[in-house]
Design an enzyme around this catalytic site. Sequence first.
Site, PDB file in Angstrom:
ATOM      1  N   GLU A 179       1.847   0.302  -4.685  1.00  0.00           N
ATOM      2  CA  GLU A 179       0.831   1.275  -5.091  1.00  0.00           C
ATOM      3  C   GLU A 179       1.520   2.598  -5.423  1.00  0.00           C
ATOM      4  OE1 GLU A 179      -3.370   3.324  -3.617  1.00  0.00           O
ATOM      5  OE2 GLU A 179      -1.802   2.879  -2.175  1.00  0.00           O
TER       6      GLU A 179
ATOM      7  N   ASP B 250       0.820  -1.207   0.000  1.00  0.00           N
ATOM      8  CA  ASP B 250       0.000   0.000   0.000  1.00  0.00           C
ATOM      9  C   ASP B 250       0.865   1.273   0.000  1.00  0.00           C
ATOM     10  OD1 ASP B 250      -2.668   1.143   0.321  1.00  0.00           O
ATOM     11  OD2 ASP B 250      -2.044   1.703   2.350  1.00  0.00           O
TER      12      ASP B 250
END
Length: 620
Positions: free
Chosen positions: A363, A334
């Site tokens: 990400e 993330d």
Amino acid sequence: MKIFTKSALVALLVVFCSFSVQAQKISLQRVDPPSWWVGMHDPHLQLLVFGHEISKTQPVINYPGVVLESVTHVESPDYLFLNLIIKKDAQPGTMEIHFKEGKKDKAVYAYALNKRNLNPKLHDGFNNSDVIYLLMPDRFSNGDPSNDNMPGMLEQANRKDPNGRHGGDIQGIINHLQYIKDLGATTIWPTPLMEDNMPRTSYHGYAITDYYKVDPRYGTNQLYKKMVEDAHKMGLKVIQDMVVNHCGTDYFWKNDLPTHDWYNQWPKFTRSNFHGSVVSDPHASKSDYKQMVGGWFDTSMADLNQNNPLVANYLIQNSIWWVEYAGLDGIRQDTYPYSYKKFLAHWMERLLEEYPHIKVVGETWFDQPATVAYWQQNKRNYDGYQSHLTNAMDFPLCFAMRQAFNEPNGWTTGLARLYDVLAQDFVYSHPDHLLVFADNHDMTRLFTDLKGNLNSWKMTMAFLLTTRGIPEIYYGDEILMKGDKADGDGVTRKDFPGGWAGDSLNAFTPQGRTVEQNDAFNFLRTILNWRKTNKAVQFGKLTQYIVEDGVYVYFRAYKGQKVMVMINNNKEAKTVDMSRFADDLKGFTKGKSVTTSEVINQLNSITIPAYSPLIVELEK
Ligand code: CA
């Protein structure tokens, strides 16, 4: 030295434990990682031990092949960090850790050193033959209503609240692995399944409050492991969503941090500026950089300071622990640029050291290809930064897709956007290793963005699944789910119809889908299942032709195999003179449409209906 049989050892442990309960003045609340393995590539293991005034004790380990090299004391008296070496000859078993004051045990901990699963097929990563199915566990299917509300969990299930917990779980995923396989995806990426025991919006799972435990509302660690095993048996791969940038503010250490710099601290609450490009900007100011990386993502998400080596180790070992425990194929990390980049490179190195073939997708949410490229493995950067990140996310192409099929064609608009983004692939070390997608859990749903236009949706999907990169689709795309981010994140993460007992429609079955939904589902399923069989579309070299008259044409070529894709983004049918593509058509005389199986008998002139894609397997 006396050798104990296993049962004698267990009996002995029971005696030890009961003795330690009687004499004990310290209760150990946590030892992280909660277990480890013998025979790891890296022999080092650092245990975080948490217990009231545990630092006053002297830890002692007498276990063959294990050396307690040193003990690290920190500011809080309630922690000890044990630095172990697990030698190659160490055997699996239960290792006792004695916490002594003088000659007395103040606590004894039975630590499991497990045997590794050395199946060579494990941890092999994903590649261009794969298509990833991204799903939100709370919103996909409720396979076990008995775990919707669990003791000790702050947020109760409330399906009426779009931002509440809805009860979806791991059993719901297991129940629909066959559905995902039939659709034609090969890999699942569930958003985080770890405990998120925050009082509000905990369904998204990105405010993890226990890095070592599956949220009981999703199931157990054992059930998660079973889900991965079941997926593997069916030929599906599993990616775990991990978050090293921040943890939930209610993590167990919240009132007793090991060190003051465990979190990035500010005089008052300070958010990140969310401007990720600052990290690679040669002209960035120090203050912007500090706020980007050290600012908090949200009040509910404490920003971890990975510059503290104890924090870094805690996170790295946790990632390795899950890969080993669950047998993962890959990781999705993330908020990639929000963690310290030196740490991220080290985290990747440690993972690749243990699992040389594992794939990690970060990400990398940026508008420009150059900024994404900075983070890719083997990119030669101006500042010498080497991320080791195997896969980045192609956000620029995602944004281009959402515009391309949603506006008239012009010199730089419409289909030209796709051409122009791909024309910048020279900035990437490995353009083929990018994750490509048109939708995810943080955006307005694709079908909403495309104004509910099925033709635009088909063109988008055809492009997504035939351009270079590793495609990802978002659960519900296949049934044209809608949701506008302006109405809140929960609305773009609606429950999959039929995932809950008693749902009025079950869109997991053809009978539960509308005519339009079945049209979309079948279109997607056809391309996905064909994609599994065609090396050219998976690995082939991409050659694209500039967009002319609202028609975009490109080829994927692999060892004599060739796929041609034509996209007509016009309100009328177009008859295309194919002579412009002679270089790529050389040696081919005919073809077959992938989506309709229609035979194309000649390649001189091809007519494409209005607002349509045509995917052709070329034949000699
Ligand atoms: Ca449930």
